[in-house]
Design an enzyme around this catalytic site. Structure first.
Site: not given
Ligand code: PLP
Length: 416
Positions: A210, A213, A236
Site C-alpha cells: 500500500d 503515503q 496524495k
Molecule cells: N492507505 C494509506 C496508508 C492511506 O494513508 C490512505 C489514505 O489516507 C489509504 C490507504 C486510502 O487512500 P484513498 O482514500 O485515497 O483510497
C-alpha cells in the site's frame, strides 16, 4: 529508502518558489496565511495539474478507446500517455501492468476480490501489520468472511515499528498473501518493504504494498522492490481525487479473473458468455476518470521536474526540524518515533483533546488533522482515542512548522 543518500540534494530545495505553483497556498484562512499541514489526507494541486484537467475538458473531451473521431483519438492518446507517465514513475516493465482505479482503496479491494477470491480458501492466511490503514484491513476481513481465510497481524512496538521477528514467524505454511503499507499514515513509519518482500518471496508468498503515503515522498521502483502489487492514490501525489493506480505483475494480472464487468473490459460478449480484453483493460470496466488520469500524468511530470529524491531529502530535513520544535512543547507526546520515518508528525498533548487542538490551530490558519486517521488499531495500541497529525509536502517550509509550534504553545498556555 536510504535518506542519507539523498542528503546532498536538499540544500537548495526551492520550497518557497514551488509554493507559487499552488494557487490555494496563496489564499488566507481565518485572516492568516494558510499553513497547510494535512498532506497525508490530501495534497494541494499545482497549476499545471489544474490546467491539464481543464484543458482536457476545454479542448479534447470525448470518451476513449471506442471512438473513431478525432476528439476521441486525442483523449485516448492523452489518457494512455498518462499511463506511460505512471509506468515510468514507478518503473514498471510495461503499461499493461498499470491499472487505473479510483484510488488505493479500490486497488486493494480489486486484489482482494479478484486475486483473493480466486486463490484463497478456508484456513489460508493473509498477513498484514499492526500499522495498516483501514483500507488495508477491511478488504481482507471481507475476503476472510467470503472464503474462510484468516487474517494474521504482525504487531508494532512502542516506536511504531513492525516487529520483524513476529512478521517472519507469522509467515507460515498457510500464508497466501502479504499486504503491507510502505509508509504508515498515522505514524510515519517507513516499513522495510524490501526485506518483507524478500522474506515472503522466499516462501513463495506474493506481496501487495500500500503505497498511498509513499509515492509523493520517496522514489518508488516496483522492479527493485520486487513487489507483486503496488497501490496508490493520485490525490496524495498532487493529482486529482478519484484516480489511482494498481500496479500488478503481468503474470498475476493475467491469471486473475476480472473484478467488475461492463464496457471496455470485454473482447466479445454474447448471451452464452463473454471473453476478456487485454491487460490492463480487463480491470477497467466502464468509462474511466479520463481527466483524472491526465491530471495524474501532469502531477507526475511536476514531481519529476522537482525530483523525487530532492523531495525525500527535503521533507526529511523538515521532519527533523518539526520533531525538534514539537518535542519542546510541554505535555506533548509524539506517537510514532520509528527510526525510519517519513514526514508525519503525530502527537497528543496532555489534557487537550486532539480535536480541540485542531480547532485552535485552525483559528490561526494552520491546517492539521485530528482523529484516528483511519487507523483505529494504531490508536488502540497507543491507548489514545485520537492524535493530532501534521503531515508534510514539498511546498511546506520551516515557517509552516514554526507557526504550528507557536499555535501549539498558545493552546497549551490557554487550556493547560
Ligand atoms: N492507505 C494509506 C496508508 C492511506 O494513508 C490512505 C489514505 O489516507 C489509504 C490507504 C486510502 O487512500 P484513498 O482514500 O485515497 O483510497
Amino acid at each position: 529508502m536510504n535518506i542519507a543518500t539523498y542528503a546532498a540534494h536538499r540544500q537548495d530545495f526551492p520550497a518557497a518558489r514551488l509554493r507559487a505553483d499552488f494557487p490555494i497556498l496563496q489564499r488566507s484562512v481565518r485572516g492568516h496565511p494558510l499553513a497547510y499541514l494535512d498532506n497525508a489526507a490530501t495534497t494541494q494541486k499545482p497549476q499545471a495539474v489544474i490546467d491539464s484537467e481543464s484543458a482536457y475538458y476545454r479542448e479534447i473531451n470525448a470518451n476513449i478507446h471506442r471512438g473513431v473521431h478525432w476528439l476521441s483519438e486525442q483523449a485516448t492518446l492523452a489518457h494512455e500517455n498518462a499511463r506511460e507517465r505512471v509506468r515510468e514513475f514507478i518503473n514498471a516493465r510495461e503499461t499493461a501492468e498499470i491499472v487505473f482505479v479510483r484510488g488505493t482503496t479500490e486497488a486493494i479491494n480489486l486484489v482482494a476480490q479478484s486475486y483473493g477470491r480466486a486463490n484463497l480458501g478456508p484456513g489460508d492466511e493473509i498477513l498484514i501489520t499492526g500499522l495498516e490503514h483501514h483500507s488495508n484491513i477491511v478488504p481482507w476481513q471481507l475476503l476472510c468472511q467470503q472464503t474462510g481465510a484468516v487474517l494474521k497481524v504482525a504487531e508494532i512496538d512502542d516506536t511504531g515499528t513492525v516487529r520483524m521477528e513476529q512478521f517472519e514467524r507469522l509467515l507460515g505454511e498457510r500464508t497466501r498473501l502479504v499486504a503491507v503499507a510502505h509508509v504508515s499514515n498515522a505514524l510515519g513509519t517507513i516499513n522495510p518493504v524490501r526485506e518483507m518482500i524478500d522474506l515472503a518471496h522466499a516462501r513463495g508468498v506474493p506481496v501487495l504494498v500500500d503505497g498511498a503515503q509513499a509515492v509523493a515522498h520517496t522514489p518508488v521502483d516496483v522492479q527493485a522492490l520486487g513487489c507483486d502489487f503496488y497501490a496508490f492514490s493520485g490525490h496524495k501525489l498532487y493529482a486529482p481525487t478519484g484516480i489511482g493506480v494498481l500496479y500488478g505483475r503481468r503474470a498475476l494480472l493475467e491469471a486473475m479473473p476480472p473484478w467488475q464487468g461492463g464496457g471496455d473490459m470485454i473482447r466479445t460478449v454474447s448471451f452464452q458468455g463473454s471473453t476478456w480484453n487485454d491487460l490492463p483493460h480487463k480491470f477497467e470496466a466502464g468509462t474511466p476518470h479520463i481527466a483524472g488520469a491526465i491530471g495524474l500524468g501532469a502531477a507526475i511530470t511536476y514531481m519529476q521536474q522537482v525530483g523525487v529524491h530532492n523531495v525525500a531529502a527535503y521533507e526529511h530535513e523538515l521532519l527533523d526540524y518539526g520533531t525538534q520544535l514539537l518535542t519542546q512543547i510541554p505535555g506533548l507526546r509524539m506517537i510514532g518515533t520509528a527510526q525510519n520515518k517519513a514526514g508525519i508528525l503525530s502527537f497528543v498533548v496532555d489534557g487537550l483533546h486532539a480535536h480541540d487542538l485542531g480547532t485552535v490551530l485552525d483559528s490561526q490558519g494552520v491546517a492539521i488533522r485530528a482523529g484516528h486517521h483511519c487507523a483505529m488499531p494504531v490508536m488502540e495500541y497507543f491507548g489514545v482515542p485520537a492524535t493530532a497529525r501534521a503531515s508534510l509536502a514539498l511546498y511546506n517550509t520551516r515557517e509552516d512548522l514554526d507557526r504550528l509550534a507557536q499555535a501549539l504553545h498558545q493552546a497549551v498556555e490557554m487550556f493547560c
